[in-house]
Design a protein around this motif. Sequence first.
Motif, PDB file in Angstrom:
ATOM      1  N   ASP A   1      -9.089  42.053 -49.909  1.00 50.42           N
ATOM      2  CA  ASP A   1      -8.011  42.836 -49.322  1.00 50.42           C
ATOM      3  C   ASP A   1      -8.567  44.202 -48.925  1.00 50.42           C
ATOM      4  OD1 ASP A   1      -5.761  44.467 -48.856  1.00 50.42           O
ATOM      5  OD2 ASP A   1      -4.551  43.322 -50.273  1.00 50.42           O
TER       6      ASP A   1
ATOM      7  N   GLN B   1     -11.248  36.760 -48.243  1.00 52.94           N
ATOM      8  CA  GLN B   1     -10.042  36.992 -49.044  1.00 52.94           C
ATOM      9  C   GLN B   1      -9.989  38.389 -49.656  1.00 52.94           C
ATOM     10  OE1 GLN B   1     -10.104  33.593 -51.693  1.00 52.94           O
ATOM     11  NE2 GLN B   1      -8.483  32.671 -50.468  1.00 52.94           N
TER      12      GLN B   1
ATOM     13  N   HIS C   1      -7.560  39.351 -54.726  1.00 56.71           N
ATOM     14  CA  HIS C   1      -8.711  40.225 -54.479  1.00 56.71           C
ATOM     15  C   HIS C   1      -9.757  40.071 -55.585  1.00 56.71           C
ATOM     16  CE1 HIS C   1     -10.698  43.671 -52.612  1.00 56.71           C
ATOM     17  NE2 HIS C   1     -10.844  44.187 -53.828  1.00 56.71           N
TER      18      HIS C   1
ATOM     19  N   GLN D   1     -10.075  47.872 -51.268  1.00 55.91           N
ATOM     20  CA  GLN D   1     -11.496  48.195 -51.311  1.00 55.91           C
ATOM     21  C   GLN D   1     -11.732  49.682 -51.563  1.00 55.91           C
ATOM     22  OE1 GLN D   1     -13.759  46.295 -48.190  1.00 55.91           O
ATOM     23  NE2 GLN D   1     -12.476  44.481 -48.329  1.00 55.91           N
TER      24      GLN D   1
ATOM     25  N   ALA E   1      -1.565  40.284 -54.776  1.00 54.97           N
ATOM     26  CA  ALA E   1      -2.685  40.781 -53.970  1.00 54.97           C
ATOM     27  C   ALA E   1      -3.883  41.117 -54.851  1.00 54.97           C
ATOM     28  CB  ALA E   1      -2.255  42.010 -53.170  1.00 54.97           C
TER      29      ALA E   1
ATOM     30  N   TYR F   1       2.868  47.084 -52.559  1.00 56.53           N
ATOM     31  CA  TYR F   1       2.109  46.760 -53.760  1.00 56.53           C
ATOM     32  C   TYR F   1       2.586  47.540 -54.982  1.00 56.53           C
ATOM     33  CZ  TYR F   1      -1.327  44.308 -50.824  1.00 56.53           C
ATOM     34  OH  TYR F   1      -1.959  43.448 -49.972  1.00 56.53           O
TER      35      TYR F   1
END
Length: 111
Positions: A20, A18, A98, A24, A94, A69
């Motif tokens: 994203d 899961q 995350h 990262q 999101a 986003y």
Amino acid sequence: MANDRAQETIQPPPGLEQLDPLLQHRSRLGALVLLTSTEALTFTRLKVLLEETDGNLGAQLRKLEDAGYVAVKKAFVDRKPTSWYSLTPAGQKALKIHLKAIEGLIRSANV
């Protein structure tokens, strides 16, 4: 050979799938976290807070914008162009997923 069997029983940590990939990167994750605490931040303020160069921050924000986003509004302030960034509902969702995945990874670590 017992060690081989032990390795076969180890499963991937919960939440790993899961994460994203877009979040990262330090600057992209940092930008979303900063935007959760305010309605909008200027490019200049994000640059200072994240300690980034214009070029790098611009590239990272563009990726977040392309993913939906963040939203950007451009305006003139004191006759200077200013870009205001805000977190979208998709970005908030999101980020929540995350961070929950990271929490799961932390809980599963045997440290």
